[in-house]
Design a protein around this motif. Structure first.
Motif, PDB file in Angstrom:
ATOM      1  N   PHE A  65      51.842  35.002  32.716  1.00 62.91           N
ATOM      2  CA  PHE A  65      51.414  36.275  33.299  1.00 62.91           C
ATOM      3  C   PHE A  65      50.067  36.137  34.010  1.00 62.91           C
ATOM      4  N   TYR A  66      49.080  35.558  33.338  1.00 63.48           N
ATOM      5  CA  TYR A  66      47.750  35.424  33.932  1.00 63.48           C
ATOM      6  C   TYR A  66      47.730  34.365  35.034  1.00 63.48           C
ATOM      7  N   LEU A  67      48.564  33.349  34.917  1.00 67.73           N
ATOM      8  CA  LEU A  67      48.672  32.360  35.987  1.00 67.73           C
ATOM      9  C   LEU A  67      49.220  33.007  37.254  1.00 67.73           C
ATOM     10  N   ILE A  68      50.224  33.852  37.102  1.00 69.24           N
ATOM     11  CA  ILE A  68      50.796  34.549  38.258  1.00 69.24           C
ATOM     12  C   ILE A  68      49.779  35.517  38.850  1.00 69.24           C
ATOM     13  N   LEU A  69      49.085  36.280  37.995  1.00 73.38           N
ATOM     14  CA  LEU A  69      48.054  37.204  38.500  1.00 73.38           C
ATOM     15  C   LEU A  69      46.958  36.450  39.251  1.00 73.38           C
ATOM     16  N   PHE A  70      46.511  35.344  38.683  1.00 74.64           N
ATOM     17  CA  PHE A  70      45.490  34.512  39.329  1.00 74.64           C
ATOM     18  C   PHE A  70      45.982  34.058  40.704  1.00 74.64           C
ATOM     19  N   SER A  71      47.217  33.584  40.753  1.00 73.30           N
ATOM     20  CA  SER A  71      47.789  33.099  42.012  1.00 73.30           C
ATOM     21  C   SER A  71      47.896  34.219  43.043  1.00 73.30           C
ATOM     22  N   ILE A  72      48.391  35.374  42.633  1.00 70.50           N
ATOM     23  CA  ILE A  72      48.523  36.512  43.551  1.00 70.50           C
ATOM     24  C   ILE A  72      47.156  36.924  44.088  1.00 70.50           C
ATOM     25  N   HIS A  73      46.191  37.032  43.181  1.00 68.11           N
ATOM     26  CA  HIS A  73      44.855  37.478  43.575  1.00 68.11           C
ATOM     27  C   HIS A  73      44.241  36.548  44.612  1.00 68.11           C
TER      28      HIS A  73
END
Length: 170
Positions: A41-49
């Motif tokens: 979840f946080y890896l995806i959020l980091f990537s999106i951001h």
């Protein structure tokens, strides 16, 4: 016949089971990255951001003319837009370093995450004031300049909270 089929299936299972360590080794980099970010979840959020910041950096630095036309911004603003894009580019490059190069991933990177959050918050406040209150020189009624920093601010706040156990380590 039954015993033959069972033994054949058992042998196939053992063969597949023996391949699992090789598969895990092949994708261990991905698993380690997911672990460094406290889960997918946080890896995806980091990537999106940071892909979003990279996209805005590209628009402001390289695709400046089209970006100015989209928001009806005069060409005299090109230099200051590129300077702003360079700040986004710096954050994007640092994110790439943290994600792919830095041995400990996000551990101890509190200053980076907090700076990005404060920058996002400042952009949100300034843009909201400029578009909703001041309106000086406003030619385009697009809310993108408020919505994008709002989304970036929320994502960066969630990242600071969700990665707190890692980013505040020394």
């Amino acid at each position: 016949i039954f015993e033959y089929l069972v033994s054949k299936k058992l042998i196939q299972f053992i063969i597949v089971w023996q391949k699992i360590p090789g598969i895990i080794d092949k994708y261990s980099y991905v698993f380690n990255m997911i672990e460094k970010f406290n889960g997918i979840f946080y890896l995806i959020l980091f990537s999106i951001h940071f892909l979003g910041l990279g996209f805005y950096a590209y628009q402001m630095i390289i695709d400046n003319k089209r970006y100015r036309e989209k928001f009806q911004i005069d060409e005299t603003a090109a230099t200051i837009m590129r300077m702003t894009g360079a700040i986004f580019l710096g954050s994007f490059l640092m994110a790439i370093y943290v994600m792919f190069v830095r041995p400990n991933g996000v551990e101890g990177t509190w200053a980076f995450f907090n700076l990005v959050f404060v920058q996002n918050l400042c952009v949100l406040i300034v843009n909201t004031y400029s578009i909703k209150i001041d309106k000086t020189g406003l030619k385009n009624d697009s809310n993108e300049a408020v919505i994008a920093p709002l989304v970036f601010t929320i994502i960066s706040a969630v990242l600071c909270y969700g990665l707190a156990d890692k980013i505040y380590m020394y």
